[in-house]
Design a protein around this motif. Structure first.
Motif, mmCIF file in Angstrom:
data_model
loop_
_atom_site.group_PDB
_atom_site.id
_atom_site.type_symbol
_atom_site.label_atom_id
_atom_site.label_comp_id
_atom_site.label_asym_id
_atom_site.label_seq_id
_atom_site.Cartn_x
_atom_site.Cartn_y
_atom_site.Cartn_z
ATOM 1 N N ASP A 90 0.822 -1.209 0.000
ATOM 2 C CA ASP A 90 0.000 0.000 0.000
ATOM 3 C C ASP A 90 0.859 1.263 0.000
ATOM 4 N N SER A 91 2.066 1.170 0.525
ATOM 5 C CA SER A 91 2.930 2.352 0.618
ATOM 6 C C SER A 91 3.986 2.420 -0.486
ATOM 7 N N HIS A 92 3.959 1.468 -1.415
ATOM 8 C CA HIS A 92 4.930 1.451 -2.513
ATOM 9 C C HIS A 92 4.208 1.246 -3.847
ATOM 10 N N GLU A 93 4.226 2.265 -4.674
ATOM 11 C CA GLU A 93 3.655 2.104 -6.010
ATOM 12 C C GLU A 93 4.616 1.335 -6.906
ATOM 13 N N GLN A 94 5.910 1.622 -6.739
ATOM 14 C CA GLN A 94 6.980 0.916 -7.431
ATOM 15 C C GLN A 94 8.131 0.757 -6.445
ATOM 16 N N ALA A 95 8.947 -0.277 -6.662
ATOM 17 C CA ALA A 95 10.102 -0.493 -5.796
ATOM 18 C C ALA A 95 11.168 -1.255 -6.568
ATOM 19 N N ASP A 96 12.404 -1.123 -6.107
ATOM 20 C CA ASP A 96 13.519 -1.839 -6.717
ATOM 21 C C ASP A 96 13.814 -3.157 -6.020
ATOM 22 N N VAL A 97 13.501 -3.239 -4.732
ATOM 23 C CA VAL A 97 13.723 -4.465 -3.960
ATOM 24 C C VAL A 97 12.506 -4.732 -3.084
ATOM 25 N N PRO A 98 12.161 -6.001 -2.935
ATOM 26 C CA PRO A 98 11.031 -6.351 -2.070
ATOM 27 C C PRO A 98 11.446 -6.273 -0.603
ATOM 28 N N PRO A 99 10.500 -6.353 0.304
ATOM 29 C CA PRO A 99 10.855 -6.369 1.722
ATOM 30 C C PRO A 99 11.682 -7.613 2.061
ATOM 31 N N ASP A 100 12.455 -7.529 3.123
ATOM 32 C CA ASP A 100 13.363 -8.615 3.520
ATOM 33 C C ASP A 100 12.666 -9.959 3.706
ATOM 34 N N TYR A 101 11.435 -9.950 4.147
ATOM 35 C CA TYR A 101 10.732 -11.201 4.443
ATOM 36 C C TYR A 101 10.133 -11.873 3.208
ATOM 37 N N CYS A 102 10.231 -11.238 2.039
ATOM 38 C CA CYS A 102 9.589 -11.781 0.837
ATOM 39 C C CYS A 102 10.257 -13.091 0.425
ATOM 40 N N ARG A 103 9.465 -14.132 0.345
ATOM 41 C CA ARG A 103 9.977 -15.449 -0.034
ATOM 42 C C ARG A 103 10.238 -15.577 -1.530
ATOM 43 N N ASN A 104 9.820 -14.590 -2.285
ATOM 44 C CA ASN A 104 10.066 -14.597 -3.724
ATOM 45 C C ASN A 104 11.134 -13.591 -4.127
ATOM 46 N N ALA A 105 11.915 -13.115 -3.173
ATOM 47 C CA ALA A 105 12.943 -12.100 -3.458
ATOM 48 C C ALA A 105 13.948 -12.582 -4.496
ATOM 49 N N ASP A 106 14.384 -13.830 -4.409
ATOM 50 C CA ASP A 106 15.348 -14.349 -5.390
ATOM 51 C C ASP A 106 14.743 -14.392 -6.789
ATOM 52 N N LEU A 107 13.514 -14.861 -6.886
ATOM 53 C CA LEU A 107 12.827 -14.899 -8.178
ATOM 54 C C LEU A 107 12.675 -13.483 -8.723
ATOM 55 N N ILE A 108 12.277 -12.562 -7.899
ATOM 56 C CA ILE A 108 12.101 -11.173 -8.326
ATOM 57 C C ILE A 108 13.427 -10.610 -8.821
ATOM 58 N N ALA A 109 14.503 -10.872 -8.109
ATOM 59 C CA ALA A 109 15.825 -10.378 -8.521
ATOM 60 C C ALA A 109 16.212 -10.952 -9.888
ATOM 61 N N ARG A 110 15.979 -12.236 -10.099
ATOM 62 C CA ARG A 110 16.310 -12.854 -11.395
ATOM 63 C C ARG A 110 15.459 -12.259 -12.520
ATOM 64 N N LEU A 111 14.176 -12.046 -12.243
ATOM 65 C CA LEU A 111 13.283 -11.472 -13.254
ATOM 66 C C LEU A 111 13.676 -10.032 -13.577
ATOM 67 N N ARG A 112 14.026 -9.262 -12.562
ATOM 68 C CA ARG A 112 14.453 -7.879 -12.777
ATOM 69 C C ARG A 112 15.731 -7.852 -13.610
ATOM 70 N N HIS A 113 16.650 -8.757 -13.308
ATOM 71 C CA HIS A 113 17.904 -8.819 -14.062
ATOM 72 C C HIS A 113 17.615 -9.179 -15.528
ATOM 73 N N ALA A 114 16.758 -10.174 -15.746
ATOM 74 C CA ALA A 114 16.427 -10.597 -17.105
ATOM 75 C C ALA A 114 15.719 -9.487 -17.874
ATOM 76 N N ALA A 115 14.981 -8.643 -17.159
ATOM 77 C CA ALA A 115 14.261 -7.534 -17.802
ATOM 78 C C ALA A 115 15.148 -6.302 -17.983
ATOM 79 N N GLY A 116 16.394 -6.381 -17.492
ATOM 80 C CA GLY A 116 17.300 -5.241 -17.603
ATOM 81 C C GLY A 116 17.046 -4.166 -16.562
ATOM 82 N N LEU A 117 16.336 -4.530 -15.507
ATOM 83 C CA LEU A 117 16.072 -3.588 -14.413
ATOM 84 C C LEU A 117 17.114 -3.759 -13.340
ATOM 85 N N ARG A 118 17.400 -2.750 -12.607
ATOM 86 C CA ARG A 118 18.390 -2.851 -11.518
ATOM 87 C C ARG A 118 17.730 -2.981 -10.205
#
Length: 89
Positions: free
Chosen positions: A61-89
């Motif tokens: 609710d407090s983030h419209e966009q973000a570069d990194v998920p919260p520390d507790y996110c269990r999908n953080a690794d997947l998100i990082a790989r997807l961001r890298h594949a999409a050319g996002l930092r």
């Protein structure tokens, strides 16, 4: 917990996962990976087994966009790989 309570809980967690993927800018990228249905199902399973629904909802609710998920996110690794594949930092 009744069956209805369980189903509502599962739906909430799946909704949170979709919102997280959108917030992180990887929702479209997720649909392009090989065997994307299986990847989405595993990501949803990780999200459904998380105990941080209230925190996640508040964070989203407090983030419209973000570069990194919260520390507790269990999908953080997947998100990082997807961001890298999409050319996002």
């Amino acid at each position: 917990m009744s069956l209805l309570d369980y189903l509502l809980s599962v739906d909430l967690r799946t909704t949170l996962m979709g919102r997280m993927m959108q917030t992180m800018g990887v929702d479209r990228q997720l649909k392009t990976v090989p065997d994307h249905i299986a990847v989405i199902n595993r990501a949803a399973d990780r999200c459904r087994s998380c105990g941080h629904q209230a925190e996640c909802s508040t964070w989203l609710d407090s983030h419209e966009q973000a570069d990194v998920p919260p520390d507790y996110c269990r999908n953080a690794d997947l998100i990082a790989r997807l961001r890298h594949a999409a050319g996002l930092r």
